[in-house]
Design a protein around this motif. Structure first.
Motif, PDB file in Angstrom:
ATOM      1  N   GLY A  93      -3.262   6.184  -0.199  1.00 24.86           N
ATOM      2  CA  GLY A  93      -3.566   6.789   1.093  1.00 24.86           C
ATOM      3  C   GLY A  93      -2.684   7.950   1.479  1.00 24.86           C
ATOM      4  O   GLY A  93      -2.636   8.329   2.647  1.00 24.86           O
ATOM      5  N   ILE A  94      -1.982   8.539   0.512  1.00 26.48           N
ATOM      6  CA  ILE A  94      -1.199   9.741   0.838  1.00 26.48           C
ATOM      7  C   ILE A  94      -2.150  10.777   1.416  1.00 26.48           C
ATOM      8  O   ILE A  94      -3.271  10.933   0.946  1.00 26.48           O
ATOM      9  CB  ILE A  94      -0.484  10.286  -0.426  1.00 26.48           C
ATOM     10  N   LYS A  95      -1.698  11.443   2.447  1.00 28.99           N
ATOM     11  CA  LYS A  95      -2.445  12.468   3.189  1.00 28.99           C
ATOM     12  C   LYS A  95      -3.518  11.863   4.086  1.00 28.99           C
ATOM     13  O   LYS A  95      -4.122  12.570   4.867  1.00 28.99           O
ATOM     14  CB  LYS A  95      -3.076  13.533   2.275  1.00 28.99           C
ATOM     15  N   ARG A  96      -3.765  10.537   3.997  1.00 27.45           N
ATOM     16  CA  ARG A  96      -4.766   9.888   4.853  1.00 27.45           C
ATOM     17  C   ARG A  96      -4.148   8.838   5.764  1.00 27.45           C
ATOM     18  O   ARG A  96      -4.555   8.708   6.900  1.00 27.45           O
ATOM     19  CB  ARG A  96      -5.873   9.254   4.003  1.00 27.45           C
ATOM     20  N   ASP A  97      -3.216   8.074   5.262  1.00 26.16           N
ATOM     21  CA  ASP A  97      -2.551   7.036   6.044  1.00 26.16           C
ATOM     22  C   ASP A  97      -1.190   7.585   6.493  1.00 26.16           C
ATOM     23  O   ASP A  97      -0.355   7.931   5.654  1.00 26.16           O
ATOM     24  CB  ASP A  97      -2.364   5.782   5.183  1.00 26.16           C
ATOM     25  N   PRO A  98      -0.954   7.673   7.798  1.00 31.53           N
ATOM     26  CA  PRO A  98       0.291   8.278   8.282  1.00 31.53           C
ATOM     27  C   PRO A  98       1.559   7.614   7.757  1.00 31.53           C
ATOM     28  O   PRO A  98       2.550   8.292   7.505  1.00 31.53           O
ATOM     29  CB  PRO A  98       0.193   8.139   9.810  1.00 31.53           C
TER      30      PRO A  98
ATOM     31  N   LYS B  87       0.840  -1.205   0.000  1.00 33.17           N
ATOM     32  CA  LYS B  87       0.000   0.000   0.000  1.00 33.17           C
ATOM     33  C   LYS B  87       0.871   1.250   0.000  1.00 33.17           C
ATOM     34  O   LYS B  87       0.600   2.207  -0.733  1.00 33.17           O
ATOM     35  CB  LYS B  87      -0.916  -0.030   1.228  1.00 33.17           C
ATOM     36  N   MET B  88       1.919   1.245   0.811  1.00 36.90           N
ATOM     37  CA  MET B  88       2.809   2.402   0.862  1.00 36.90           C
ATOM     38  C   MET B  88       3.512   2.610  -0.478  1.00 36.90           C
ATOM     39  O   MET B  88       3.593   3.735  -0.980  1.00 36.90           O
ATOM     40  CB  MET B  88       3.848   2.224   1.970  1.00 36.90           C
ATOM     41  N   LEU B  89       4.013   1.528  -1.053  1.00 38.69           N
ATOM     42  CA  LEU B  89       4.783   1.641  -2.290  1.00 38.69           C
ATOM     43  C   LEU B  89       3.928   2.011  -3.495  1.00 38.69           C
ATOM     44  O   LEU B  89       4.441   2.545  -4.476  1.00 38.69           O
ATOM     45  CB  LEU B  89       5.555   0.351  -2.541  1.00 38.69           C
ATOM     46  N   THR B  90       2.644   1.737  -3.430  1.00 36.63           N
ATOM     47  CA  THR B  90       1.751   2.148  -4.514  1.00 36.63           C
ATOM     48  C   THR B  90       1.048   3.465  -4.191  1.00 36.63           C
ATOM     49  O   THR B  90       0.157   3.889  -4.921  1.00 36.63           O
ATOM     50  CB  THR B  90       0.722   1.048  -4.837  1.00 36.63           C
ATOM     51  N   LYS B  91       1.463   4.090  -3.095  1.00 35.16           N
ATOM     52  CA  LYS B  91       1.011   5.438  -2.698  1.00 35.16           C
ATOM     53  C   LYS B  91      -0.488   5.507  -2.436  1.00 35.16           C
ATOM     54  O   LYS B  91      -1.115   6.534  -2.645  1.00 35.16           O
ATOM     55  CB  LYS B  91       1.401   6.487  -3.748  1.00 35.16           C
TER      56      LYS B  91
ATOM     57  N   LEU C 227       6.347   7.689   4.127  1.00 40.27           N
ATOM     58  CA  LEU C 227       7.182   7.263   3.003  1.00 40.27           C
ATOM     59  C   LEU C 227       7.368   8.418   2.026  1.00 40.27           C
ATOM     60  O   LEU C 227       8.473   8.671   1.538  1.00 40.27           O
ATOM     61  CB  LEU C 227       6.584   6.047   2.291  1.00 40.27           C
ATOM     62  N   GLU C 228       6.299   9.146   1.756  1.00 41.71           N
ATOM     63  CA  GLU C 228       6.399  10.285   0.836  1.00 41.71           C
ATOM     64  C   GLU C 228       7.294  11.377   1.417  1.00 41.71           C
ATOM     65  O   GLU C 228       8.100  11.977   0.705  1.00 41.71           O
ATOM     66  CB  GLU C 228       5.004  10.840   0.531  1.00 41.71           C
TER      67      GLU C 228
END
Length: 186
Positions: free
Chosen positions: A116-121, A110-114, A126-127
């Motif tokens: 939830g940016i701005k929603r998932d801490p 999920k992190m590597l496919t971005k 990662l960003e």
């Protein structure tokens, strides 16, 4: 050896095959190590999936060159999306081999496919780490190849990707000149 170190070693081994060198090192190996250094400074208590996502963000990136896609904005976005998918799949395999549970693996993906940016801490963390790595190690050389207007847009986009906390830290961490600094105060 811990499963975290096993995952790091597998990512580093994969990235050591990068034929492109930077500062005498395989480029993506160096990038992964720089991402880990920034993650440890910004998020020292990061979960293991976040640590692995930082180290593996560009795993084997050279295998899908940018010029495999049209050299326009839609082509860039398609290439970047496919890279994220590929990195997530490769890291998932590495994590599985190291003994991580499906939930941890899915979170790294999920992190590597971005997602939830701005929603998932942790996706946002990662960003933030990627932005700090870009600013510290790549912005200077990158700026030399861009005109002032384009560079301003890129710096503003970078700042917008970051969390408010990371933007605040960036202002104290880096000597960001005006008018670029204004983007980090917004």
């Amino acid at each position: 050896m811990t499963r975290l170190q096993t995952a790091f070693d597998a990512i580093d081994q994969a990235n050591a095959a990068d034929p492109h060198l930077q500062d005498g090192e395989p480029r993506e190996l160096l990038y992964g190590q720089r991402m880990t250094a920034e993650q440890r400074a910004l998020y020292p208590d990061a979960s293991e999936p976040l640590q692995i996502a930082c180290r593996g963000q560009h795993v084997e990136r050279w295998l899908l060159p940018r010029d495999a896609y049209p050299m326009d904005r839609p082509g860039y976005l398609a290439w970047r999306t496919e890279q994220g998918r590929r990195h997530a799949a490769r890291v998932a395999g590495i994590m599985q081999a190291a003994g991580y549970d499906p939930e941890s693996i899915a979170h790294a993906e999920k992190m590597l496919t971005k997602q939830g940016i701005k929603r998932d801490p942790e996706v946002q963390a990662l960003e933030d780490v990627a932005c700090f790595t870009f600013i510290r190690w790549y912005l200077g050389p990158f700026a030399e190849t861009r005109d002032a207007e384009e560079l301003q847009r890129i710096v503003e986009k970078t700042a917008r990707k970051m969390s408010p906390q990371a933007r605040s830290i960036a202002l104290t961490e880096f000597a960001i000149p005006e008018p670029f600094a204004a983007a980090f105060r917004a």
